[in-house]
Design a protein around this motif. Structure first.
Motif, PDB file in Angstrom:
ATOM      1  N   ARG A  19     -74.000   5.734 -29.523  1.00 46.02           N
ATOM      2  CA  ARG A  19     -75.636   6.179 -28.946  1.00 46.02           C
ATOM      3  C   ARG A  19     -76.579   7.068 -28.930  1.00 46.02           C
ATOM      4  O   ARG A  19     -77.791   6.862 -29.582  1.00 46.02           O
ATOM      5  N   VAL A  20     -75.742   8.616 -28.857  1.00 42.69           N
ATOM      6  CA  VAL A  20     -76.611   9.291 -28.531  1.00 42.69           C
ATOM      7  C   VAL A  20     -76.784   9.684 -29.623  1.00 42.69           C
ATOM      8  O   VAL A  20     -77.916   9.857 -30.055  1.00 42.69           O
ATOM      9  N   ALA A  21     -75.851   9.180 -30.831  1.00 39.90           N
ATOM     10  CA  ALA A  21     -76.932   9.835 -32.794  1.00 39.90           C
ATOM     11  C   ALA A  21     -77.938   8.912 -33.105  1.00 39.90           C
ATOM     12  O   ALA A  21     -79.084   9.596 -33.434  1.00 39.90           O
ATOM     13  N   ALA A  22     -78.065   7.312 -31.916  1.00 35.53           N
ATOM     14  CA  ALA A  22     -78.571   6.965 -32.523  1.00 35.53           C
ATOM     15  C   ALA A  22     -80.451   7.682 -31.370  1.00 35.53           C
ATOM     16  O   ALA A  22     -81.423   7.556 -32.276  1.00 35.53           O
ATOM     17  N   ALA A  23     -79.553   7.785 -29.872  1.00 38.08           N
ATOM     18  CA  ALA A  23     -80.944   8.349 -29.853  1.00 38.08           C
ATOM     19  C   ALA A  23     -81.976  10.054 -30.493  1.00 38.08           C
ATOM     20  O   ALA A  23     -82.851   9.728 -30.263  1.00 38.08           O
TER      21      ALA A  23
END
Lengths: 267, 272
Positions: A19-23
């Motif tokens: 998720r962090v990579a996506a954000a």
């Protein structure tokens, strides 16, 4: 077939957990998208007559490109695959009753789709509520939208089939970096990632439109904005299909040869 | 049944001397040397036999395993595993064998072990009943209950190796290749793995080929030993044969540890 679908499912689930990579990706893509909008706006205002696309179509092109970056960015390759070739972990994949080509294809599709799923919605929603002239618009009619979806999927197929060639070529070289950098910089330019293909000079443009790279993001993104239609649309879709089939056939052939002369070192 | 007849395999190795000048020279002309990994290897292994395959590092053990499991194609020689040529029809062949490489991992790193197992079930098209039975049996014997829901990256080496072995047996293969399965394991895990292998061979009559540097593995598990060095089979016999071979040169090694005997043997045969 079931094995490849299960593998696809597993990789898709795996991809959705980052998720962090996506954000971080979403933020980058907004900044990049705005920057492109401003640059092309400046071109447009200097001389609207010399602008080869409608500005509305251009804005859609930019936002779709950012939303589906993970579909079409050839530089986003699967490092796992290069690692498994370099480290020899491919030995295990060869010990299983699966075709290496299909397995890697499924893996790539899963990675790209999961990344795009996480990122496209926020970008598209914001792009639709932006003020004019940077607001993204709906396609002309429902048929255009259906054709867009179809060519989007086909474009993803062409991109993956092309990346597969790069993976397979790295079987034959000591380090994959050279092949990778050479091909990705080549593709970035010819697929319309830096500037859309209509902006290229006429003689170059007519050649580039025949290359497989034009079948990646160029076709779906321009169909959406209404820049490709009618007879040109039929030709573009046909060309996309032909390239897809051709790239897959070449990839499978090369993969067969690679499997025969493979050397798994160490251990 | 597994037969290898006069199998040869060689690798090309790029060589150059140290230094900038040599490195520049190598840009234009590369010197390669052909290294014989296997020359003229022949042996036969019967069904439900358990064989220890030993030799110093670089002797050709892994190359043999890779040829038998269809990964490498040899230059010459014949090889049949249950009537199949491993590298001719790889996919058909690997359906019926299991392989564990102790130094690599076949489980998917980021997901719980059970997800990897479920995927292997689809990859090998294992019928549902067979899968459930095998999973139950392996979970019990290898004590995997606590581990199945943990992501692979958070397992210790010993835990992971137990899962690796289970993963290679889900499709009930008749032949199992174990390439250094006990490497890096602590005493408890080592014993657990050994016991499991022993029982597998007894109860399921699985043919097992085991490569290892751990002589206690060999002593505990195998009656037959194939010793390979510099790509050649140098001995095919029992541990006692090996002791005798080592003793033929020196007088006082009746009491020596197996490790010492093997070390002496390697030196004596000049295969290091």
């Amino acid at each position: 077939m079931k094995k490849y679908i299960s593998f696809f499912g597993l990789r898709l689930n795996m991809g959705l957990q980052y998720r962090v990579a996506a954000a971080a990706g979403i933020v980058t893509q907004f900044v990049w998208g705005f920057m492109e909008c401003f640059v092309f706006r400046a071109f447009y205002e200097t001389n609207p007559a010399a602008f080869p696309m409608e500005f509305k179509a251009m804005v859609s092109y930019i936002w779709l490109q950012q939303a589906f970056l993970a579909f079409f960015a050839t530089w986003m390759m699967d490092n796992d695959i290069f690692d498994s070739i370099l480290s020899g972990n491919i030995a295990y994949e060869l010990c299983r009753p699966v075709s290496i080509y299909n397995m890697w294809f499924a893996k790539n599709a899963a990675t790209r789709i999961s990344r795009a799923l996480l990122r496209c919605m926020p970008i598209l929603i914001v792009a639709f509520i932006l003020p004019e002239p940077f607001k993204m618009t709906l396609p002309k009619n429902i048929l255009t939208f259906i054709v867009f979806m179809f060519t989007l999927a086909l474009g993803l197929g062409v991109t993956i089939a092309f990346c597969m060639l790069v993976y397979i070529i790295s079987f034959f070289t000591v380090s994959p970096q050279g092949v990778r950098i050479f091909f990705t910089s080549l593709v970035e330019f010819f697929c319309g990632a830096i500037v859309p293909i209509p902006f290229l000079p006429k003689p170059l443009k007519s050649i580039v439109e025949l290359l497989p790279f034009a079948g990646m993001q160029n076709v779906p993104l321009r169909i959406y904005g209404g820049d490709i239609y009618g007879e040109e649309l039929t030709r573009a879709v046909l060309l996309q299909t032909v390239w897809f089939v051709l790239l897959v056939l070449i990839g499978r052939g090369l993969c067969k040869i690679a499997e025969k002369k493979i050397v798994v070192q160490g251990g | 049944m597994i037969t290898m007849e006069n199998v040869c395999k060689s690798y090309k190795v790029a060589k150059r001397n140290a230094g900038m000048k040599e490195a520049c020279k190598a840009l234009f002309r590369r010197e390669t040397e052909t290294v014989k990994a296997l020359s003229d290897v022949s042996f036969t292994i019967n069904d439900s036999e358990m064989v220890g395959y030993i030799g110093p590092n670089g002797a050709g053990k892994s190359s043999t395993i890779k040829i038998l499991s269809g990964i490498l194609t040899p230059e010459s020689g014949n090889c049949l595993v249950d009537g199949r040529v491993p590298w001719k029809n790889r996919i058909e062949h690997v359906k019926r064998i299991g392989v564990v490489f102790g130094q690599r991992s076949q489980l998917w790193w980021d997901v719980p072990v059970i997800d990897s197992f479920e995927l292997l079930k689809d990859i090998y098209s294992i019928p549902k009943n067979e899968y459930i039975n095998n999973l139950e049996e392996l979970t019990g014997k290898l004590k995997l209950n606590e581990l199945l829901r943990t992501p692979v990256r958070q397992l210790s080496l010993g835990q992971r190796m137990r899962c690796e072995i289970a993963a290679s047996l889900l499709h009930s293969p008749k032949i199992l290749f174990l390439d250094e399965p006990t490497i890096g394991l602590d005493a408890v895990s080592k014993l657990a793995v050994r016991d499991f292998i022993m029982n597998l061979n007894k109860e399921h009559k699985t043919t097992i080929i085991l490569t290892t540097h751990d002589m206690q593995d060999i002593e505990a598990l195998t009656r037959r030993i194939i010793l390979i060095g510099k790509g050649r089979v140098l001995m095919d016999g029992t541990i006692d044969d090996m002791r005798r071979l080592a003793a033929s040169n020196e007088a006082s090694d009746a009491e020596k540890s197996l490790d010492k005997i093997v070390a002496a043997l390697y030196q004596q045969l000049n295969i290091l």
